[in-house]
Design a protein around this motif. Structure first.
Motif, PDB file in Angstrom:
ATOM      1  N   VAL A 147       0.741  -1.108  -0.350  1.00  0.00           N
ATOM      2  CA  VAL A 147      -0.182  -0.125  -0.042  1.00  0.00           C
ATOM      3  C   VAL A 147       0.856   1.494   0.051  1.00  0.00           C
ATOM      4  O   VAL A 147       0.321   2.185  -0.033  1.00  0.00           O
ATOM      5  CB  VAL A 147      -0.674  -0.172   1.081  1.00  0.00           C
ATOM      6  CG1 VAL A 147       0.019   0.269   2.221  1.00  0.00           C
ATOM      7  CG2 VAL A 147      -1.837   0.933   0.933  1.00  0.00           C
TER       8      VAL A 147
ATOM      9  N   PHE B  63       4.894 -14.903   5.124  1.00  0.00           N
ATOM     10  CA  PHE B  63       5.172 -13.571   3.916  1.00  0.00           C
ATOM     11  C   PHE B  63       4.919 -13.640   2.714  1.00  0.00           C
ATOM     12  O   PHE B  63       4.928 -15.011   2.085  1.00  0.00           O
ATOM     13  CB  PHE B  63       6.815 -12.968   3.883  1.00  0.00           C
ATOM     14  CG  PHE B  63       7.480 -13.023   5.184  1.00  0.00           C
ATOM     15  CD1 PHE B  63       6.470 -12.461   6.474  1.00  0.00           C
ATOM     16  CD2 PHE B  63       8.738 -12.728   5.326  1.00  0.00           C
ATOM     17  CE1 PHE B  63       6.865 -11.751   7.232  1.00  0.00           C
ATOM     18  CE2 PHE B  63       9.075 -12.199   7.165  1.00  0.00           C
ATOM     19  CZ  PHE B  63       8.153 -11.488   7.898  1.00  0.00           C
ATOM     20  N   VAL B  64       4.290 -12.953   1.845  1.00  0.00           N
ATOM     21  CA  VAL B  64       3.524 -13.062   0.417  1.00  0.00           C
ATOM     22  C   VAL B  64       4.710 -13.369  -0.704  1.00  0.00           C
ATOM     23  O   VAL B  64       4.448 -14.655  -1.175  1.00  0.00           O
ATOM     24  CB  VAL B  64       3.197 -11.632  -0.199  1.00  0.00           C
ATOM     25  CG1 VAL B  64       4.231 -10.806   0.007  1.00  0.00           C
ATOM     26  CG2 VAL B  64       2.116 -11.939  -1.105  1.00  0.00           C
TER      27      VAL B  64
ATOM     28  N   LYS C 134       7.091   4.440   5.205  1.00  0.00           N
ATOM     29  CA  LYS C 134       6.649   3.502   6.595  1.00  0.00           C
ATOM     30  C   LYS C 134       7.122   3.665   7.550  1.00  0.00           C
ATOM     31  O   LYS C 134       6.320   3.917   8.233  1.00  0.00           O
ATOM     32  CB  LYS C 134       8.645   2.663   6.304  1.00  0.00           C
ATOM     33  CG  LYS C 134       8.863   2.219   4.626  1.00  0.00           C
ATOM     34  CD  LYS C 134       7.561   1.261   4.465  1.00  0.00           C
ATOM     35  CE  LYS C 134       8.184  -0.139   3.512  1.00  0.00           C
ATOM     36  NZ  LYS C 134       7.630  -1.555   3.041  1.00  0.00           N
TER      37      LYS C 134
END
Ligand code: UD1
Length: 507
Positions: free
Chosen positions: A255, A384-385, A410
């Motif tokens: 995002v 984790f993707v 971040k």
């Protein structure tokens, strides 16, 4: 509904009876809510989860042992580059990407279940606005890039096409995200093409393997990591939805990158023409400690080694040309075929590793008082993707320009990097470059023409402020017709109205 006795007995079996220790203090509604929550955490699964978390955490944290000997950079034949390729090749990739988009075969999928703790906001990160002149949020920029890429693809191939937007949220982000989209009229996208779904949550666990109570009547839960995507796809029949729409290729992204190119035709086209089932966009790492994962091979198999799991020595290794040996930084932009996602959700998901994150978890003490710990006190387990890369038959990486495509948000502005100011500057610097390339000149506040140079000021700001709506230009294309030979007063916003006005005026 399960009775208190049943749930208590189940918790006893799981070694987690302490979760009911405030039972006597609770009002009937709170009791009902707690029972419902506990009943949904199956006792065997809960026991296994808690044991697994404390065992994984007891292993030395930080860099994975023996990694260095098993690690290799990606072989060059697996890597394509948008920077180092010739113009003709790039155009071929773009053409193919646009073709697939125009055929309605491409979807984008946003990972938006994270909590944005480092940024320090209590609402979903996509709702953040970094202080652009237009005051657009990250979600709005993304929605407008989808609309523009649909338009570009449609124009090229004479079709009307749709890029569906799948958004994975979590318990924390689903409600506010839906509300925000509704309040903003889905940013002029058809709500039928914006599909929100929710990832699972897992209990946070103490170092001793006990689930944590966040309130007297609530277990502390956290999203199961962005690799929770694969369970969530299955839980909500998202792949079936994609199939119904004819989607074959999915661009998954995180995002917080203000420069993200949704459904990037060059990336999609490159992956499709290579016959890849799985791909990752990468940028050259800026410095050895940069908090980005490294796309590489472990035991000859493509993988990402996360920044928290690589030792400083390995991260700092240099290759023969003096550059970082492991320089392919993961920017959390992935390409998957729907077929690959289908196999992953059916076969490989249970094999995904659980990563340990040691966090400060707010909890209640023995007396039931709320404690906000100053030091980490709990374990969150995350998938984790990118851990599915190892299962790909044909994995590729695609290198892109950092300046054009990567500036993550971040941290809060108190940090020196990857904060709202750096994100804003990255976007405004990009739009300033695009405007100059299109032949614009900028005037200062006194009407004096600024020197024609694209260098940034010492603080990183561009010499003039120019923001270009994604609805006018997706990646710098098509701007000459508005900007060629124009003298523009900073700050300048090129939105659709301004574009129409400029087009109707003689230069
Ligand atoms: C695991 C992972 O992908 N790590 C990458 C991530 O790191 P990083 O540590 O920055 O990852 P974040 O925590 O920001 O999460 C990345 C994305 O996943 C989403 N999210 C996170 C947790 C969750 O349970 N659900 C969920 O949807 C977040 O909302 C975000 O969109 O981005 C960096 C680039 O910016 C990469 O270099 C890292 O390799």
């Amino acid at each position: 509904m399960a009775s208190e006795q049943d749930v208590r007995a189940q918790l006893q079996r799981a070694g987690q009876e302490h979760l009911l220790r405030f039972w006597d203090d609770l009002a009937p509604e709170a009791r009902a809510a707690l029972l419902a929550e506990l009943a949904s955490l199956e006792p065997d699964a809960l026991r296994e989860h808690c044991q697994r978390a404390s065992a994984a955490c007891a292993l030395a944290p930080g860099p994975l042992r023996d990694l260095e000997a098993r690690l290799q950079p990606l072989p060059p034949e697996r890597v394509g580059s948008a920077i180092r390729c010739d113009q003709e090749t790039r155009l071929r990739w773009e053409e193919e990407g646009f073709r697939q988009i125009a055929l309605n075969k491409v979807a984008v999928l946003l990972l938006a279940g994270g909590q944005g703790t480092r940024l320090g906001v209590t609402y979903p990160k996509g709702m953040y606005q970094v202080g652009l002149p237009s005051q657009k949020t990250l979600y709005q920029l993304q929605a407008e890039r989808i609309r523009r890429v649909e338009q570009l693809a449609g124009q090229r191939l004479g079709t009307h096409c749709t890029v569906p937007w799948y958004i994975m949220t979590s318990e924390f982000t689903l409600g506010p995200t839906i509300k925000f989209f509704k309040e903003n009229g889905f940013f002029h996208l058809d709500p039928a093409n914006v599909v929100l779904f929710e990832q699972r949550m897992l209990p946070a666990v103490t170092f001793e393997g006990k689930a944590i109570l966040e309130r007297k009547d609530k277990v502390a839960m956290a999203p199961d990591g962005n690799g929770g995507l694969y369970c969530a796809l299955a839980d909500h029949q998202i792949l079936e939805d994609m199939k119904r729409r004819g989607v074959e290729f999915v661009h998954v992204y995180c995002v917080d990158n203000i420069l993200v190119r949704l459904a990037d035709p060059a990336f999609i086209g490159f992956c499709v023409l290579r016959g890849a089932d799985c791909g990752a966009k990468v940028v050259e790492k800026a410095y050895p400690e940069e908090p980005v994962g490294v796309v590489c091979q472990v035991d000859g198999v493509p993988q990402v080694v996360e920044y928290s799991e690589i030792s400083p020595e390995t991260a700092g290794l240099r290759g023969p040309d003096g550059g970082l040996l492991y320089n392919t930084g993961n920017i959390c932009n992935h390409f998957f075929t729907r077929d690959f996602l289908d196999v992953v959700t059916r076969e490989f998901e249970p094999l995904l590793k659980l990563h340990v994150a040691v966090k400060k978890v707010p909890h209640v003490d023995e007396e039931g008082n709320l404690v906000k710990p100053l030091r980490p006190n709990g374990i969150k387990m995350e998938k984790f993707v990118f851990d599915v890369f190892q299962f790909a038959k044909n994995f590729v990486a695609f290198e892109v320009s950092r300046e054009e495509e990567f500036s993550p948000l971040k941290n809060a502005d108190t940090a020196s990097k990857d904060n709202p100011s750096t994100s804003r500057r990255a976007l405004l610097a990009q739009h300033y470059r695009w405007a100059l390339q299109a032949g614009a000149h900028f005037l200062d506040a006194h009407g004096v023409q600024l020197p024609q140079q694209s260098g940034l000021l010492p603080n990183g700001d561009p010499p003039a402020i120019c923001e270009i709506s994604p609805l006018v230009s997706y990646s710098g294309e098509g701007l000459e017709m508005y900007l060629q030979g124009r003298k523009l007063q900073s700050p300048f916003i090129l939105d659709e109205d301004q574009a129409r006005l400029l087009q109707s005026q003689e230069c």
